[in-house]
Design a protein around this motif. Structure first.
Motif, PDB file in Angstrom:
ATOM      1  N   LEU A   1       0.743  -1.227   0.075  1.00  0.00           N
ATOM      2  CA  LEU A   1      -0.089  -0.063  -0.122  1.00  0.00           C
ATOM      3  C   LEU A   1       0.858   1.474  -0.009  1.00  0.00           C
ATOM      4  O   LEU A   1       1.844   1.485   0.890  1.00  0.00           O
ATOM      5  N   ASN A   2       0.794   2.050  -0.961  1.00  0.00           N
ATOM      6  CA  ASN A   2       1.333   3.392  -1.197  1.00  0.00           C
ATOM      7  C   ASN A   2       0.469   4.547  -1.085  1.00  0.00           C
ATOM      8  O   ASN A   2      -0.397   4.678  -1.959  1.00  0.00           O
ATOM      9  N   LEU A   3       0.626   5.092   0.102  1.00  0.00           N
ATOM     10  CA  LEU A   3      -0.313   6.441   0.206  1.00  0.00           C
ATOM     11  C   LEU A   3       0.471   7.694   0.308  1.00  0.00           C
ATOM     12  O   LEU A   3       0.034   8.622   0.871  1.00  0.00           O
ATOM     13  N   SER A   4       1.764   7.671  -0.131  1.00  0.00           N
ATOM     14  CA  SER A   4       2.536   8.856  -0.062  1.00  0.00           C
ATOM     15  C   SER A   4       1.876  10.123  -0.968  1.00  0.00           C
ATOM     16  O   SER A   4       1.186  10.017  -2.076  1.00  0.00           O
ATOM     17  N   TYR A   5       2.229  11.273  -0.515  1.00  0.00           N
ATOM     18  CA  TYR A   5       1.817  12.708  -0.939  1.00  0.00           C
ATOM     19  C   TYR A   5       0.145  12.469  -0.994  1.00  0.00           C
ATOM     20  O   TYR A   5      -0.447  13.078  -1.962  1.00  0.00           O
ATOM     21  N   THR A   6      -0.485  12.115   0.049  1.00  0.00           N
ATOM     22  CA  THR A   6      -1.892  12.240   0.052  1.00  0.00           C
ATOM     23  C   THR A   6      -2.329  12.992   1.254  1.00  0.00           C
ATOM     24  O   THR A   6      -1.506  13.233   2.250  1.00  0.00           O
ATOM     25  N   ASN A   7      -3.526  13.219   1.588  1.00  0.00           N
ATOM     26  CA  ASN A   7      -4.232  13.824   2.674  1.00  0.00           C
ATOM     27  C   ASN A   7      -4.688  12.858   3.966  1.00  0.00           C
ATOM     28  O   ASN A   7      -5.552  13.411   4.546  1.00  0.00           O
ATOM     29  N   ILE A   8      -4.326  11.874   4.189  1.00  0.00           N
ATOM     30  CA  ILE A   8      -4.559  10.962   5.290  1.00  0.00           C
ATOM     31  C   ILE A   8      -4.414  11.473   6.375  1.00  0.00           C
ATOM     32  O   ILE A   8      -3.326  12.138   6.543  1.00  0.00           O
ATOM     33  N   THR A   9      -5.272  11.015   7.506  1.00  0.00           N
ATOM     34  CA  THR A   9      -5.066  11.602   8.777  1.00  0.00           C
ATOM     35  C   THR A   9      -4.810  10.236   9.436  1.00  0.00           C
ATOM     36  O   THR A   9      -4.645   8.857   9.218  1.00  0.00           O
ATOM     37  N   ASN A  10      -4.946  10.254  11.044  1.00  0.00           N
ATOM     38  CA  ASN A  10      -4.525   9.387  11.837  1.00  0.00           C
ATOM     39  C   ASN A  10      -6.000   8.496  11.741  1.00  0.00           C
ATOM     40  O   ASN A  10      -5.623   7.164  12.086  1.00  0.00           O
ATOM     41  N   GLY A  11      -6.982   8.902  11.265  1.00  0.00           N
ATOM     42  CA  GLY A  11      -8.056   7.770  11.082  1.00  0.00           C
ATOM     43  C   GLY A  11      -7.671   6.894   9.894  1.00  0.00           C
ATOM     44  O   GLY A  11      -8.174   5.514  10.184  1.00  0.00           O
ATOM     45  N   THR A  12      -7.058   7.056   8.932  1.00  0.00           N
ATOM     46  CA  THR A  12      -6.875   6.075   8.149  1.00  0.00           C
ATOM     47  C   THR A  12      -5.626   5.089   8.689  1.00  0.00           C
ATOM     48  O   THR A  12      -5.733   3.969   8.268  1.00  0.00           O
ATOM     49  N   LEU A  13      -4.683   5.552   9.634  1.00  0.00           N
ATOM     50  CA  LEU A  13      -3.915   4.638   9.955  1.00  0.00           C
ATOM     51  C   LEU A  13      -4.483   3.751  11.170  1.00  0.00           C
ATOM     52  O   LEU A  13      -4.185   2.540  11.334  1.00  0.00           O
ATOM     53  N   GLN A  14      -5.634   4.012  11.781  1.00  0.00           N
ATOM     54  CA  GLN A  14      -6.356   3.339  12.570  1.00  0.00           C
ATOM     55  C   GLN A  14      -7.395   2.188  11.698  1.00  0.00           C
ATOM     56  O   GLN A  14      -7.251   1.136  12.078  1.00  0.00           O
ATOM     57  N   LEU A  15      -7.654   3.006  10.415  1.00  0.00           N
ATOM     58  CA  LEU A  15      -8.130   1.812   9.331  1.00  0.00           C
ATOM     59  C   LEU A  15      -7.106   0.681   9.194  1.00  0.00           C
ATOM     60  O   LEU A  15      -7.239  -0.550   9.005  1.00  0.00           O
ATOM     61  N   LEU A  16      -5.919   0.907   8.873  1.00  0.00           N
ATOM     62  CA  LEU A  16      -4.932   0.003   8.525  1.00  0.00           C
ATOM     63  C   LEU A  16      -4.763  -1.061   9.584  1.00  0.00           C
ATOM     64  O   LEU A  16      -4.678  -2.333   9.259  1.00  0.00           O
TER      65      LEU A  16
END
Length: 772
Positions: free
Chosen positions: A324-339
């Protein structure tokens, strides 16, 4: 003396026929006293008056008888006078006769010349008329023959088309049912299509070969291939072609509609999906991605429309993700919790340049099921992470093996120590542009089994790091310490004992010299070394190069960029190394002799000769004659090179994919024509500063180099903007400016190289008065 009047008729006739002047007749009358002749006895029709004296005339006026004595002197004078008059008369008549004859001859010559010209014109006119008639008849014959041949060709072509159409129709009628079944069973993979038989005679390739070719084309070309025939359309629907979908190659054209349409049809067989740089994607596309249940590799880098809600959809549907490559995106702590909740098998994760999550988000990676299988983590550019964040990573992801932390100026030794406390399985680290790391970091990393170390632009690391690696990292293979100014020859001597080093990069380490390079090459890893980078190591000389040529028998890449003390003596030794395929000699003192020696074995595929002032067309020609496999050639800022050098490259090296002739003022449109004619695989071309190139060069590239993707045309003032817009519309990237070349190119707007004196004067003018 005979008297003329008393002469016979024959004498008179003779005188009249010859046009002689009448002569005087003298009557012989002698006076007995004086013995002289009397003048009065001489008579003639024309009496000379010029011999009479004044006294005789006076006497004659008195009426006396004209009776003068004729002396011998007077007779002599009369005879001379007569001779002169006779000669004058004859000479004058002779002159008139010659002039008349000359004029007649001149007129006859002029008439003859006019006659010759007229005759030649008549002959030429006759010849042209006959030639014109012959040409007209010959053209009519050729036109008639061409029309007959065209009729014959059309008949044969039509017959062949009808024959093939009939065969295709016959084949299609038999295979329609089979193709329908094949469409339904396309999800079974590549092996399911083994029974397909291409019966059309025009398809020479077997099915497996066509499928292998289709794997290398992008989506646009694959769609075009599907329109060629029904057979190709069925082949393009094979599941093996849609297991790896790459939208990044056409990222500027991708819209939600296209992504949704493709993924809805191919979602069961999609395993790898690359959407890097597709900035126009939104909710519909991410929803379609969530329906690909078998997806294992997902690249969403630089997708501006991605957010936490989109990731929630993807995480609910794609639970089998490994990459999974999420570089240069606008994700926050919520995405890391989903991971941590939905991707228990995740192994590769890139969060590079994601600035909106915090240390608390990294703590989620270790909660719940967590990302405990993570082995690759990229945190480059995440400057918001503190020591606590790295400690959270260590608590949740202790199995990390590859760690990338680039472009983090706030990275300190404490961060690495907190990470290494529990992550003892790290084998590869990369710290680019992290100036605050010191030997303490490598002291902490010695607890891991390092295989690859890469660090750049660090002035805190010293030879002590090399000493610790030589003792605690016996299996290290890649050492990359570019721009570390405190590394000296002593550090190279310390790692010379390591046995498995394959790659060594000491670029921009200014303290490295022959005293460090030679012992390292003689060490345990010298014979196994494959890549060596000594760029800008200005103290390296020919002695080190000769030692490299003798010891490093498996070396494939060598970089001696701006090693100013390297000359032809060392380069000739490199000509005997059959393993080298890539070499960078930019800024060295190489000349034509060194190039001739370098091209002996003919296996070099990449060559860089930037700013090599001593090479000319002769050296390039000699090198190209022995090298047929050259793919990469950069000869920028070599002012002596002309079109002949490019001609040799194009004639001998047809596999060229990247060429740079920037800063070569003697290049003209002819060199671009050579490249366009022979180098059909060209992908990159740099012609910046080639002031003599015109719009004709772009036209040649447009016609000949169909695979060209990148073109640099900076400082090309003779290329118009109109031509750039016309001929570069299909390129992925092009740079253009019509400004004059800068001074660091080494020549002015007319291609003239300034003298050293004028250059120093210009530099002094650019210095501010305060600095002076």
């Amino acid at each position: 003396m005979a008297a003329p009047r008393g002469g016979g008729p024959e004498l008179r006739d003779y005188l009249r026929r010859h046009g002689l002047i009448r002569v005087y007749e003298v009557k012989a009358a002698e006076q007995p006293d004086s013995g002289s002749t009397l003048w009065c006895n001489c008579y003639a029709s024309r009496r000379p008056t010029s011999i009479f004296t004044g006294k005789a005339q006076r006497n004659n006026g008195k009426g006396n008888r004209c009776c003068f004595m004729m002396t011998e002197e007077l007779c002599t004078k009369a005879r001379n006078f007569y001779s002169r008059n006779l000669m004058k008369l004859y000479f004058g008549e002779w002159i008139k006769y010659n002039l008349l004859k000359k004029n007649k001859r001149k007129k006859s010559e002029q008439k003859m010349a006019l006659a010759v010209v007229h005759y030649n014109n008549q002959i030429l006119k006759t010849v042209i008329q006959k030639w014109n008639m012959w040409v007209r008849i010959h053209k009519e014959k050729i036109a008639l023959a061409a029309s007959r041949l065209q009729d014959i060709f059309n008949k044969i072509h039509l017959r062949a088309v009808l024959k093939l159409w009939r065969a295709e129709a016959h084949s299609s009628s038999k295979t329609n049912a089979y193709f329908a079944n094949l469409t339904k069973e396309s999800q079974k993979g590549f092996s399911d299509s083994g029974g397909l038989t291409l019966k059309h005679k025009t398809y020479r390739f077997p099915e497996k070969a066509l499928l292998q070719i289709f794997r290398y084309v992008n989506l646009v070309d694959l769609a075009r291939c599907a329109q060629v025939s029904q057979t190709w359309m069925k082949l393009t629907e094979n599941s093996s072609l849609w297991s790896d979908i790459n939208f990044s190659s056409v990222k500027h054209k991708v819209q939600d509609k296209i992504v949704v349409n493709i993924l809805q049809k191919r979602r069961p067989c999609v395993l790898r999906l690359n959407l890097r740089g597709c900035y126009s994607l939104h909710w519909p596309s991410f929803k379609s991605i969530s329906e690909c249940r078998n997806l294992q590799d997902l690249n969403l880098s630089e997708c501006q429309g991605l957010n936490d809600e989109s990731m929630r959809l993807i995480s609910e549907g794609c639970r089998s993700l490994l990459y999974l490559n999420l570089s240069y995106t606008n994700i926050t702590n919520g995405t890391l919790q989903l991971l941590s909740r939905n991707f228990p098998n995740l192994q590769y994760l890139s969060l590079a340049h994601c600035r909106k999550f915090t240390d608390k988000g990294l703590q989620y990676l270790g909660t719940g099921t967590g990302c405990h299988k993570l082995i690759y983590l990229d945190l480059s550019g995440c400057i918001q992470i503190s020591v606590d964040g790295f400690r959270n990573i260590a608590n949740g992801c202790s199995g990390i093996q590859d760690l990338l932390i680039n472009e983090m100026p706030n990275l300190t030794d404490r961060c690495i120590q907190a990470l290494v406390e529990k992550c003892r399985q790290i084998t590869s680290v990369m710290f680019l542009d992290s100036p605050h790391l010191s030997d303490t970091t490598f002291e902490a990393l010695t607890k891991c089994k390092l295989v690859k170390v890469r660090i750049e632009g660090n002035n805190q690391t010293t030879d002590l790091s090399f000493k610790m690696m030589s003792k605690c990292c016996p299996y290290i293979r890649h050492i990359h310490f570019a721009g570390c100014q405190k590394i000296t020859d002593a550090g190279l001597k310390m790692i010379s004992q390591l046995k498995y080093i394959l790659v060594l990069n000491m670029a921009d380490c200014l303290r490295i010299s022959d005293r460090g390079v030679k012992p390292f090459v003689r060490g345990s890893s010298g014979a196994k070394l494959r890549e060596l980078n000594l760029a800008n190591c200005i103290h390296v000389t020919d002695a080190s190069v000769k030692e490299i040529a003798q010891r490093c028998h498996q070396l494939t890449y060598l970089n001696l960029h701006h090693c100013e003390n390297v000359t032809d003596a060392g380069i000739e030794a490199l000509g005997n190394m059959l393993s080298v395929i890539s070499i960078d000699l930019s800024g060295t003192c190489i000349s034509d002799e060194g190039l001739r020696a370098l091209g002996r074995h003919g296996k070099i595929t990449q060559l860089s000769l930037l700013e090599c002032k001593n090479i000319s067309d002769t050296g390039i020609q000699a090198f190209c004659k022995g090298t047929k496999h050259l793919e990469y050639c950069h000869v920028s800022c070599c002012h002596q090179l002309t079109d002949e050098a490019v001609k040799a490259l194009a004639f001998h090296c047809h596999k060229l994919t990247s060429v740079s002739i920037a800063g070569c003022p003697k290049m003209t449109d002819a060199c671009i024509q050579y490249l366009a004619t022979s180098c059909h695989y060209l992908h990159f071309l740099d012609i910046s500063g080639c002031i003599n190139l015109t719009d004709k060069a772009l036209k040649c590239l447009w016609k000949g180099c169909k695979q060209l993707q990148m073109l640099k045309m900076l400082y090309c003032r003779n290329i118009t903007k109109r031509a750039v817009l016309k001929y570069t519309a299909k390129l992925e990237q092009h740079d253009y400016s019509d400004a004059d070349p800068p001074s660091w190119f080494g020549y002015d707007r007319d291609g003239n190289t300034p003298s050293p004196k004028s250059t120093s004067e210009n530099l002094l003018e650019q210095i501010p008065p305060n600095a002076k």
